[in-house]
Design an enzyme around this catalytic site. Sequence first.
Site, mmCIF file in Angstrom:
data_model
loop_
_atom_site.group_PDB
_atom_site.id
_atom_site.type_symbol
_atom_site.label_atom_id
_atom_site.label_comp_id
_atom_site.label_asym_id
_atom_site.label_seq_id
_atom_site.Cartn_x
_atom_site.Cartn_y
_atom_site.Cartn_z
ATOM 1 N N HIS A 36 1.186 -0.993 0.172
ATOM 2 C CA HIS A 36 0.158 0.028 -0.040
ATOM 3 C C HIS A 36 0.964 1.271 0.015
ATOM 4 O O HIS A 36 1.892 1.446 0.988
ATOM 5 C CB HIS A 36 -0.965 0.166 1.295
ATOM 6 C CG HIS A 36 -2.203 -0.917 1.141
ATOM 7 N ND1 HIS A 36 -2.098 -2.260 1.289
ATOM 8 C CD2 HIS A 36 -3.340 -0.566 1.400
ATOM 9 C CE1 HIS A 36 -3.089 -2.738 1.028
ATOM 10 N NE2 HIS A 36 -3.961 -1.884 1.348
ATOM 11 N N GLU B 50 -1.887 6.026 -0.742
ATOM 12 C CA GLU B 50 -3.162 6.405 -0.369
ATOM 13 C C GLU B 50 -3.493 7.482 0.308
ATOM 14 O O GLU B 50 -4.068 8.480 0.059
ATOM 15 C CB GLU B 50 -3.820 4.937 0.688
ATOM 16 C CG GLU B 50 -5.182 5.139 0.908
ATOM 17 C CD GLU B 50 -5.575 3.788 1.916
ATOM 18 O OE1 GLU B 50 -4.637 3.111 2.369
ATOM 19 O OE2 GLU B 50 -6.736 3.536 2.225
ATOM 20 N N ASP C 295 -12.003 -2.990 1.417
ATOM 21 C CA ASP C 295 -12.730 -3.614 2.649
ATOM 22 C C ASP C 295 -14.437 -3.614 2.447
ATOM 23 O O ASP C 295 -14.875 -2.537 3.123
ATOM 24 C CB ASP C 295 -12.169 -2.908 3.965
ATOM 25 C CG ASP C 295 -10.721 -2.884 4.034
ATOM 26 O OD1 ASP C 295 -10.387 -3.989 4.628
ATOM 27 O OD2 ASP C 295 -10.180 -1.962 3.734
#
Length: 330
Positions: A194, A197, A276
């Site tokens: 990741h 972000e 998610d």
Amino acid sequence: MIEFIKSLPKAELHLHIEGSLEPELMFELAKRNNVEIPFSSVEEVKKAYNFHNLQSFLDIYFQGANVLIHEQDFYDLTMAYLLKCKEDNVVHTEIFFDPQTHTDRGISFDTVINGIHRALKDGEKDLGISSKIIMCFLRHLSEEEAFKTLEMSLAHKDKIIGVGLDSSEVGHPPSKFERVFKKALEEGFLTVAHAGEEGPAEYIWEALDLLGVTRVDHGVRSLEDEKLVKRLKEEQIPLTVCPLSNIKLCVFDKLSDHNLKSLLDNGLMAMINSDDPSYFGGYLGENFIQCQKELDLGKDDLKKLAINSFKSSFLEEAEKDKWINKINNL
Ligand code: ADE
Ligand code: ZN
């Protein structure tokens, strides 16, 4: 358009299995395992899903995972996600799991991976959905903890294709995990992380140069750095973009402000993912539907996004080609 979206075979490359825990299953598991949760109804849980940044989400996400205790719980969680994939015509999925979220609570690594893996095998056999597993290190924890987790994963190398990096981004740059990722690469794992972000474009450079990533998870802040855009374009490094997640976590104010279309227009290898879905209001199909509407995507854009998902996957080339041909013939 909804029917067209449904008809597209899709691959999902950015999905945290713990983030697919629906409130209904959370209650069922809490009861089954005698675990206390700080909510008295499904409605109350849903009301708590109002986030102002990544950390405010993570606090609730880690709390939700407390109901997962036995191998069967991880199986049920994963199978519930695969049934959603079936509804959305997701034919291939590469899922993340966070072992430390569980081992830190005294749940064994084997319990977690065996439950997830058994469900994925059944999903392949019974639902025709292919899959891979990626193990993420929690970046708010230490390098030493990540090394211990890598060590535990070695007995399950046959089930895990790669390692990733998630959790609180800002203040925990990829460079913190350079040595663990080097060891993971030596052990034959692929790497992803990741980056970009909430964190700056600099973290994307680090993910590429220090962690040797094959894909960047999110990467939406890459457009702030022209030189980086050039590199991502030249090397066609995939960005696993998660539009509804970005809105829920206030990375963009609203979906019509999202830069997904600009990423594509800049020649970058972007595709849509759900991150998610239980927490962010929609699985992959819903992400496609809402993006189509708010970003005014045409059929060719949608096909491109689906094709990019297969091109960027860890499938064999022949499998990629099979799905890409199907999409081109739609
Ligand atoms: N863990 C689960 N979802 C995440 C996200 N969107 N960013 C970082 N860590 C995560
Ligand atoms: Zn994520």
